[in-house]
Design a protein around this motif. Sequence first.
Motif, PDB file in Angstrom:
ATOM      1  N   HIS A  99       0.974  -1.090  -0.065  1.00  0.00           N
ATOM      2  CA  HIS A  99       0.044   0.059   0.042  1.00  0.00           C
ATOM      3  C   HIS A  99       1.005   1.412  -0.011  1.00  0.00           C
ATOM      4  N   LEU A 100       2.081   1.315   0.855  1.00  0.00           N
ATOM      5  CA  LEU A 100       2.791   2.216   0.870  1.00  0.00           C
ATOM      6  C   LEU A 100       3.613   2.576  -0.485  1.00  0.00           C
ATOM      7  N   LEU A 101       3.899   1.566  -1.127  1.00  0.00           N
ATOM      8  CA  LEU A 101       4.672   1.554  -2.570  1.00  0.00           C
ATOM      9  C   LEU A 101       3.683   2.177  -3.635  1.00  0.00           C
ATOM     10  N   THR A 102       2.494   1.619  -3.396  1.00  0.00           N
ATOM     11  CA  THR A 102       1.423   2.397  -4.514  1.00  0.00           C
ATOM     12  C   THR A 102       1.454   3.778  -4.182  1.00  0.00           C
ATOM     13  N   SER A 103       1.199   4.014  -2.843  1.00  0.00           N
ATOM     14  CA  SER A 103       0.933   5.704  -2.426  1.00  0.00           C
ATOM     15  C   SER A 103       2.151   6.430  -2.989  1.00  0.00           C
ATOM     16  N   LYS A 104       3.378   6.017  -2.932  1.00  0.00           N
ATOM     17  CA  LYS A 104       4.465   6.598  -3.238  1.00  0.00           C
ATOM     18  C   LYS A 104       4.552   6.651  -4.649  1.00  0.00           C
ATOM     19  N   LYS A 105       4.276   5.742  -5.550  1.00  0.00           N
ATOM     20  CA  LYS A 105       4.342   5.773  -6.772  1.00  0.00           C
ATOM     21  C   LYS A 105       3.211   6.761  -7.391  1.00  0.00           C
ATOM     22  N   SER A 106       2.278   6.875  -6.757  1.00  0.00           N
ATOM     23  CA  SER A 106       1.099   7.742  -7.344  1.00  0.00           C
ATOM     24  C   SER A 106       1.831   9.179  -6.834  1.00  0.00           C
ATOM     25  N   ASP A 107       2.267   9.185  -5.987  1.00  0.00           N
ATOM     26  CA  ASP A 107       2.700  10.872  -5.674  1.00  0.00           C
ATOM     27  C   ASP A 107       3.704  11.177  -6.294  1.00  0.00           C
ATOM     28  N   ILE A 108       4.704  10.319  -6.804  1.00  0.00           N
ATOM     29  CA  ILE A 108       5.726  10.698  -7.630  1.00  0.00           C
ATOM     30  C   ILE A 108       5.155  11.145  -9.024  1.00  0.00           C
ATOM     31  N   GLU A 109       4.414  10.396  -9.663  1.00  0.00           N
ATOM     32  CA  GLU A 109       3.819  10.590 -10.832  1.00  0.00           C
ATOM     33  C   GLU A 109       2.715  11.581 -10.964  1.00  0.00           C
ATOM     34  N   THR A 110       2.201  12.105  -9.860  1.00  0.00           N
ATOM     35  CA  THR A 110       1.285  13.235  -9.730  1.00  0.00           C
ATOM     36  C   THR A 110       2.264  14.602  -9.763  1.00  0.00           C
ATOM     37  N   ASN A 111       3.203  14.649  -9.285  1.00  0.00           N
ATOM     38  CA  ASN A 111       4.173  15.635  -9.056  1.00  0.00           C
ATOM     39  C   ASN A 111       5.238  15.603 -10.093  1.00  0.00           C
ATOM     40  N   GLY A 112       5.290  14.667 -10.896  1.00  0.00           N
ATOM     41  CA  GLY A 112       6.392  14.677 -12.029  1.00  0.00           C
ATOM     42  C   GLY A 112       6.297  15.815 -12.845  1.00  0.00           C
ATOM     43  N   PRO A 113       5.070  16.358 -13.649  1.00  0.00           N
ATOM     44  CA  PRO A 113       5.158  17.368 -14.498  1.00  0.00           C
ATOM     45  C   PRO A 113       5.572  18.626 -13.746  1.00  0.00           C
ATOM     46  N   PHE A 114       5.306  18.963 -12.560  1.00  0.00           N
ATOM     47  CA  PHE A 114       5.622  20.259 -11.842  1.00  0.00           C
ATOM     48  C   PHE A 114       7.265  20.093 -11.487  1.00  0.00           C
ATOM     49  N   SER A 115       7.729  18.936 -11.011  1.00  0.00           N
ATOM     50  CA  SER A 115       9.121  18.979 -10.621  1.00  0.00           C
ATOM     51  C   SER A 115      10.164  18.974 -12.003  1.00  0.00           C
ATOM     52  N   ILE A 116       9.562  18.070 -13.192  1.00  0.00           N
ATOM     53  CA  ILE A 116      10.600  18.035 -14.414  1.00  0.00           C
ATOM     54  C   ILE A 116      10.409  19.561 -14.951  1.00  0.00           C
TER      55      ILE A 116
END
Length: 214
Positions: A99-116
């Motif tokens: 569950h934690l892994l899925t949550s982290k993966k989702s968070d990374i992909e959500t913030n990807g556009p802004f961070s790049i």
Amino acid sequence: MYRHLINSFGAFGVQHFSDYVEPLKEVMAKANLGTLFEIYVGRMLLVSVVSFVVTFFSVLAISGIIFPLPLQFSLVSSLIASVTVFFIVLTLYHSYPFHLLTSKKSDIETNGPFSINHMAAIASSGVPPVVIFRLLSNVKEYGEIMQECRRIVRNIDVFGMDLTSAIRNVADRTPSEGFKQFLYGIISTIDTGGDLKKFFENASPNIKNNAISD
């Protein structure tokens, strides 16, 4: 005593239930759970067993003392309840890293556009690559990407890794395949002496689907 019990249960679980617990090892590493694999397995089994024992005697006391029921019925009820609680606790512990892994993966992909986009803006100023990660490691709005950048900086400052090794270490552990490919793209650009600014400009902001655009 508690530590010894955890170690004993951990060794027992890894040895006798390897098929069940082994998948947790890689998941825990990618989720950065911060707990040793054997320790987590030991705690999972110990808490499950303790829950079994506590539930068994609690239900036995309730059904046999508070509600004077036949002993045979009390024992069966206690056993059913304790086994149920045992597997509930075991399942919760086992599923938490996933569950934690899925949550982290989702968070990374959500913030990807802004961070790049932020990385591209920083790179346009001509600063060294490590400065990009240092700056993003302080932007709380980027969530897990901020944490990944902090790990890269930690690898350099604390463990003495060079930049590409520090990035590769994080790339191999990140839960997002898209972000992993993005980080490897940075490594490739640095190793070949490419234009990092151009790389960021061409990088797809959608980490979930593709780290690098064609």
